[in-house]
Design a protein around this motif. Structure first.
Motif, PDB file in Angstrom:
ATOM      1  N   THR A  34      19.297  -7.817 -89.575  1.00 48.18           N
ATOM      2  CA  THR A  34      18.323  -8.864 -89.889  1.00 48.18           C
ATOM      3  C   THR A  34      17.417  -9.199 -88.710  1.00 48.18           C
ATOM      4  OG1 THR A  34      19.757 -10.705 -89.210  1.00 48.18           O
ATOM      5  CG2 THR A  34      19.972  -9.907 -91.494  1.00 48.18           C
ATOM      6  N   GLY A  35      17.906  -9.017 -87.497  1.00 46.18           N
ATOM      7  CA  GLY A  35      17.140  -9.423 -86.319  1.00 46.18           C
ATOM      8  C   GLY A  35      17.022 -10.933 -86.197  1.00 46.18           C
ATOM      9  N   ILE A  36      17.809 -11.673 -86.940  1.00 47.32           N
ATOM     10  CA  ILE A  36      17.713 -13.135 -86.970  1.00 47.32           C
ATOM     11  C   ILE A  36      18.696 -13.750 -85.975  1.00 47.32           C
ATOM     12  CG2 ILE A  36      18.074 -15.191 -88.411  1.00 47.32           C
ATOM     13  CD1 ILE A  36      17.130 -13.531 -90.805  1.00 47.32           C
ATOM     14  N   ARG A  37      18.199 -14.696 -85.198  1.00 45.42           N
ATOM     15  CA  ARG A  37      19.016 -15.452 -84.245  1.00 45.42           C
ATOM     16  C   ARG A  37      19.074 -16.918 -84.671  1.00 45.42           C
ATOM     17  NH1 ARG A  37      19.678 -12.272 -79.681  1.00 45.42           N
ATOM     18  NH2 ARG A  37      18.136 -10.598 -79.386  1.00 45.42           N
ATOM     19  N   ALA A  38      20.026 -17.621 -84.118  1.00 44.13           N
ATOM     20  CA  ALA A  38      20.233 -19.019 -84.493  1.00 44.13           C
ATOM     21  C   ALA A  38      18.985 -19.858 -84.265  1.00 44.13           C
ATOM     22  CB  ALA A  38      21.409 -19.597 -83.708  1.00 44.13           C
ATOM     23  N   GLU A  39      18.255 -19.597 -83.165  1.00 45.66           N
ATOM     24  CA  GLU A  39      17.087 -20.424 -82.863  1.00 45.66           C
ATOM     25  C   GLU A  39      15.958 -20.257 -83.889  1.00 45.66           C
ATOM     26  OE1 GLU A  39      17.105 -16.951 -79.808  1.00 45.66           O
ATOM     27  OE2 GLU A  39      18.562 -18.286 -80.808  1.00 45.66           O
ATOM     28  N   TYR A  40      15.951 -19.088 -84.597  1.00 43.72           N
ATOM     29  CA  TYR A  40      14.912 -18.881 -85.611  1.00 43.72           C
ATOM     30  C   TYR A  40      15.085 -19.818 -86.798  1.00 43.72           C
ATOM     31  CZ  TYR A  40      14.091 -14.378 -83.240  1.00 43.72           C
ATOM     32  OH  TYR A  40      13.831 -13.401 -82.324  1.00 43.72           O
ATOM     33  N   LEU A  41      16.319 -20.246 -87.045  1.00 44.20           N
ATOM     34  CA  LEU A  41      16.610 -21.064 -88.217  1.00 44.20           C
ATOM     35  C   LEU A  41      16.727 -22.548 -87.896  1.00 44.20           C
ATOM     36  CD1 LEU A  41      19.283 -18.820 -90.028  1.00 44.20           C
ATOM     37  CD2 LEU A  41      16.783 -18.695 -90.132  1.00 44.20           C
ATOM     38  N   ARG A  42      16.735 -22.862 -86.607  1.00 45.55           N
ATOM     39  CA  ARG A  42      16.975 -24.256 -86.213  1.00 45.55           C
ATOM     40  C   ARG A  42      15.929 -25.193 -86.807  1.00 45.55           C
ATOM     41  NH1 ARG A  42      17.609 -23.448 -80.808  1.00 45.55           N
ATOM     42  NH2 ARG A  42      19.749 -22.782 -81.240  1.00 45.55           N
ATOM     43  N   ASP A  43      14.663 -24.829 -86.729  1.00 43.49           N
ATOM     44  CA  ASP A  43      13.586 -25.663 -87.270  1.00 43.49           C
ATOM     45  C   ASP A  43      12.901 -25.000 -88.464  1.00 43.49           C
ATOM     46  OD1 ASP A  43      13.891 -27.675 -85.262  1.00 43.49           O
ATOM     47  OD2 ASP A  43      12.875 -26.346 -83.845  1.00 43.49           O
ATOM     48  N   ALA A  44      13.628 -24.107 -89.135  1.00 46.66           N
ATOM     49  CA  ALA A  44      13.049 -23.375 -90.270  1.00 46.66           C
ATOM     50  C   ALA A  44      12.857 -24.303 -91.462  1.00 46.66           C
ATOM     51  CB  ALA A  44      13.947 -22.209 -90.646  1.00 46.66           C
ATOM     52  N   MET A  45      12.057 -23.847 -92.418  1.00 50.14           N
ATOM     53  CA  MET A  45      11.816 -24.611 -93.638  1.00 50.14           C
ATOM     54  C   MET A  45      13.112 -24.722 -94.444  1.00 50.14           C
ATOM     55  SD  MET A  45       8.964 -23.870 -96.635  1.00 50.14           S
ATOM     56  CE  MET A  45       7.620 -23.837 -95.445  1.00 50.14           C
ATOM     57  N   PRO A  46      13.498 -25.911 -94.858  1.00 46.60           N
ATOM     58  CA  PRO A  46      14.726 -26.069 -95.651  1.00 46.60           C
ATOM     59  C   PRO A  46      14.663 -25.252 -96.942  1.00 46.60           C
ATOM     60  CG  PRO A  46      13.942 -28.196 -94.866  1.00 46.60           C
ATOM     61  CD  PRO A  46      12.854 -27.210 -94.577  1.00 46.60           C
ATOM     62  N   ASN A  51       3.695   2.926 -92.427  1.00 41.47           N
ATOM     63  CA  ASN A  51       3.232   2.027 -91.373  1.00 41.47           C
ATOM     64  C   ASN A  51       3.278   0.560 -91.786  1.00 41.47           C
ATOM     65  OD1 ASN A  51       1.152   1.855 -93.180  1.00 41.47           O
ATOM     66  ND2 ASN A  51      -0.440   2.644 -91.820  1.00 41.47           N
ATOM     67  N   ALA A  52       3.963   0.280 -92.884  1.00 45.52           N
ATOM     68  CA  ALA A  52       4.025  -1.111 -93.340  1.00 45.52           C
ATOM     69  C   ALA A  52       4.655  -2.018 -92.292  1.00 45.52           C
ATOM     70  CB  ALA A  52       4.819  -1.203 -94.643  1.00 45.52           C
ATOM     71  N   GLY A  53       5.629  -1.496 -91.562  1.00 41.26           N
ATOM     72  CA  GLY A  53       6.346  -2.316 -90.598  1.00 41.26           C
ATOM     73  C   GLY A  53       5.471  -2.860 -89.494  1.00 41.26           C
ATOM     74  N   ILE A  54       4.369  -2.173 -89.183  1.00 45.18           N
ATOM     75  CA  ILE A  54       3.471  -2.652 -88.143  1.00 45.18           C
ATOM     76  C   ILE A  54       2.907  -4.001 -88.531  1.00 45.18           C
ATOM     77  CG2 ILE A  54       1.296  -2.183 -86.941  1.00 45.18           C
ATOM     78  CD1 ILE A  54       1.880   0.802 -87.297  1.00 45.18           C
ATOM     79  N   ILE A  55       2.449  -4.114 -89.802  1.00 48.61           N
ATOM     80  CA  ILE A  55       1.937  -5.387 -90.291  1.00 48.61           C
ATOM     81  C   ILE A  55       3.080  -6.375 -90.435  1.00 48.61           C
ATOM     82  CG2 ILE A  55       0.672  -6.523 -92.150  1.00 48.61           C
ATOM     83  CD1 ILE A  55      -0.560  -3.793 -92.799  1.00 48.61           C
ATOM     84  N   GLY A  56       4.208  -5.872 -90.933  1.00 40.60           N
ATOM     85  CA  GLY A  56       5.348  -6.747 -91.167  1.00 40.60           C
ATOM     86  C   GLY A  56       5.814  -7.437 -89.903  1.00 40.60           C
ATOM     87  N   ARG A  57       5.761  -6.734 -88.779  1.00 40.39           N
ATOM     88  CA  ARG A  57       6.238  -7.329 -87.537  1.00 40.39           C
ATOM     89  C   ARG A  57       5.384  -8.520 -87.115  1.00 40.39           C
ATOM     90  NH1 ARG A  57       8.194  -2.136 -86.651  1.00 40.39           N
ATOM     91  NH2 ARG A  57       6.237  -1.246 -85.961  1.00 40.39           N
ATOM     92  N   PHE A  58       4.118  -8.557 -87.572  1.00 35.58           N
ATOM     93  CA  PHE A  58       3.287  -9.714 -87.280  1.00 35.58           C
ATOM     94  C   PHE A  58       3.811 -10.949 -87.990  1.00 35.58           C
ATOM     95  CE2 PHE A  58       0.097  -6.430 -86.198  1.00 35.58           C
ATOM     96  CZ  PHE A  58      -0.236  -6.895 -84.941  1.00 35.58           C
ATOM     97  N   SER A  59       4.527 -10.741 -89.103  1.00 30.12           N
ATOM     98  CA  SER A  59       5.038 -11.902 -89.828  1.00 30.12           C
ATOM     99  C   SER A  59       6.123 -12.608 -89.028  1.00 30.12           C
ATOM    100  CB  SER A  59       5.586 -11.479 -91.198  1.00 30.12           C
ATOM    101  OG  SER A  59       6.707 -10.656 -91.066  1.00 30.12           O
ATOM    102  N   ASN A  60       6.668 -11.939 -88.018  1.00 31.66           N
ATOM    103  CA  ASN A  60       7.650 -12.578 -87.156  1.00 31.66           C
ATOM    104  C   ASN A  60       7.031 -13.682 -86.308  1.00 31.66           C
ATOM    105  OD1 ASN A  60      10.062 -11.187 -87.739  1.00 31.66           O
ATOM    106  ND2 ASN A  60       9.361  -9.424 -86.584  1.00 31.66           N
ATOM    107  N   LEU A  61       5.715 -13.683 -86.199  1.00 32.58           N
ATOM    108  CA  LEU A  61       5.062 -14.628 -85.307  1.00 32.58           C
ATOM    109  C   LEU A  61       5.137 -16.058 -85.836  1.00 32.58           C
ATOM    110  CD1 LEU A  61       1.926 -12.521 -84.349  1.00 32.58           C
ATOM    111  CD2 LEU A  61       4.058 -12.784 -83.079  1.00 32.58           C
ATOM    112  N   GLY A  62       5.472 -16.221 -87.096  1.00 32.18           N
ATOM    113  CA  GLY A  62       5.621 -17.574 -87.598  1.00 32.18           C
ATOM    114  C   GLY A  62       5.363 -17.686 -89.078  1.00 32.18           C
ATOM    115  N   LEU A  63       5.310 -18.925 -89.540  1.00 33.15           N
ATOM    116  CA  LEU A  63       5.129 -19.222 -90.956  1.00 33.15           C
ATOM    117  C   LEU A  63       3.743 -18.809 -91.429  1.00 33.15           C
ATOM    118  CD1 LEU A  63       6.153 -20.775 -93.526  1.00 33.15           C
ATOM    119  CD2 LEU A  63       5.036 -22.779 -92.560  1.00 33.15           C
ATOM    120  N   ARG A  64       3.723 -18.206 -92.609  1.00 30.20           N
ATOM    121  CA  ARG A  64       2.454 -17.934 -93.260  1.00 30.20           C
ATOM    122  C   ARG A  64       2.570 -18.450 -94.687  1.00 30.20           C
ATOM    123  NH1 ARG A  64      -0.396 -12.241 -92.289  1.00 30.20           N
ATOM    124  NH2 ARG A  64       0.510 -12.775 -90.280  1.00 30.20           N
TER     125      ARG A  64
END
Length: 355
Positions: free
Chosen positions: A182-194, A104-117
């Motif tokens: 990866t589930g990663i889209r271009a908009e996720y990286l546009r303002d991501a941390m360098p 069930n680790a993925g349940i917690i992991g999916r919360f990390s998609n909500l933003g920077l921690r």
């Protein structure tokens, strides 16, 4: 009479660890010189045979050609995850319920998609986590998209809490987002941390205020880093870290294949933890949890305490020196095993030196 004599000689020339037999005692001595048998090797709970890895132990117990007696007892009382042999089938059932982790680790992991921690903090002494697991997800760069670029990184502590999670803006253009995994889209990286900022944060956190050149294997403030394929992750993040503080499940001998090649993290998680990861879109949190659980399982093994547990310790340097050949040939196989030491750092030592 000759047969009895040959049988006695064969027993005399039988390795006390792996039970391999030799025609001459000098051949057994040479075997011990290069085998590095030790109390840290995975050992059959039935016949006490030493195996070089858990995979070779698994083959010994439940492989295509197992030792028949061990296979029969293991089928009745053995745990298929940690490969221990319990006292009874009921003990095995109770043990295996605890030994098998839930997925069930993925349940917690999916919360990390909500933003920077970002809970990366530098602190001396025992403050903060002393062991952390790191996992990354890569997108593709270059003309054909085959160049790995770190686009997401996650660090967790020993209790599987997220310390740091961030999307990472690569230093060069992304040509393949590898969305299916990866589930990663271009908009996720546009303002991501360098990437440079991520690099500095993680490196400072790992060193924990200790200069890189003073970091040592035992003690100190620097943190132990756990992961799978960490050489690649650290290279993609352009982070340097001392090998003495790295615990890589891809390079740890007891977790490698019998051919001494790496097992995948997906396989190790299924075989030794009892659940599946990396199905569909992959979350670095899931990978970090799996590596931390594998590390904790390896660290929690109880082995005989030795003052100098490694073959490289100066006190063991001459244990099997060629100038001692005559003396070694007068020893019994058990005596030779007693002075033999491991050629890898067993993670159980972390619980002694870095509790």
């Amino acid at each position: 009479m000759d047969c009895r004599f040959e049988s006695a000689e064969t027993h005399r020339n039988k390795c006390a660890a792996c039970y391999r037999q030799f025609n001459k005692l000098e051949h057994l001595v040479e075997h011990m010189r290069i085998s590095y048998h030790s109390v840290h090797e995975p050992t059959c709970g039935i016949c006490r045979k030493h195996c070089r890895s858990f995979e070779s132990l698994r083959e010994h117990l439940i492989g295509p050609l197992p030792k028949q007696e061990c296979r029969d007892i293991f089928a009745y009382r053995g745990c298929k995850f940690c490969l221990k042999v319990l006292d009874s089938p009921n003990s095995r059932r109770i043990h295996q319920e605890k030994c098998q982790f839930s997925g069930n680790a993925g349940i917690i992991g999916r919360f990390s998609n909500l933003g920077l921690r970002d809970n990366l903090a530098i602190g001396g002494g025992a403050r903060g986590p002393q062991v952390v697991a790191m996992a990354c997800k890569m997108v593709g760069g270059g003309s054909d998209g085959s160049l790995d670029l770190c686009a997401r990184v996650c660090l967790i502590d020993e209790h599987e809490n997220i310390i740091f999670h961030s999307y990472v803006k690569p230093p060069i253009p992304v040509t393949n987002y590898r969305y299916e995994t990866t589930g990663i889209r271009a908009e996720y990286l546009r303002d991501a941390m360098p990437m440079r900022q991520v690099q500095r944060k993680i490196q400072d956190f790992l060193c924990n205020g200790e200069p890189m050149w003073t970091i040592r294997a035992r003690g100190g403030r620097a943190r132990t880093l756990v992961g799978h394929g960490l050489d690649h992750d650290l290279e993609c993040l352009q982070i340097e870290y001392r090998a003495e503080k790295i615990r890589d499940t891809a390079k740890y001998p007891p977790l490698m294949k019998t051919s001494k090649l790496s097992n995948s993290l997906k396989y190790l998680t299924q075989a030794y933890l009892g659940y599946d990861i990396q199905t569909g879109i992959q979350d670095p949190y899931d990978d970090g949890v799996a590596t931390m659980r594998l590390y904790m399982r390896m660290r929690s093994q109880v082995h005989k305490i030795q003052d100098y547990p490694l073959a490289t310790d100066p006190q063991n340097r001459n244990n099997f020196a060629s100038w001692r050949q005559s003396e070694l040939e007068r020893m019994s196989p058990e005596q030779m095993l007693e002075i033999s030491r491991s050629d890898y750092y067993c993670w159980c030592l972390d619980s002694l030196y870095n509790p």
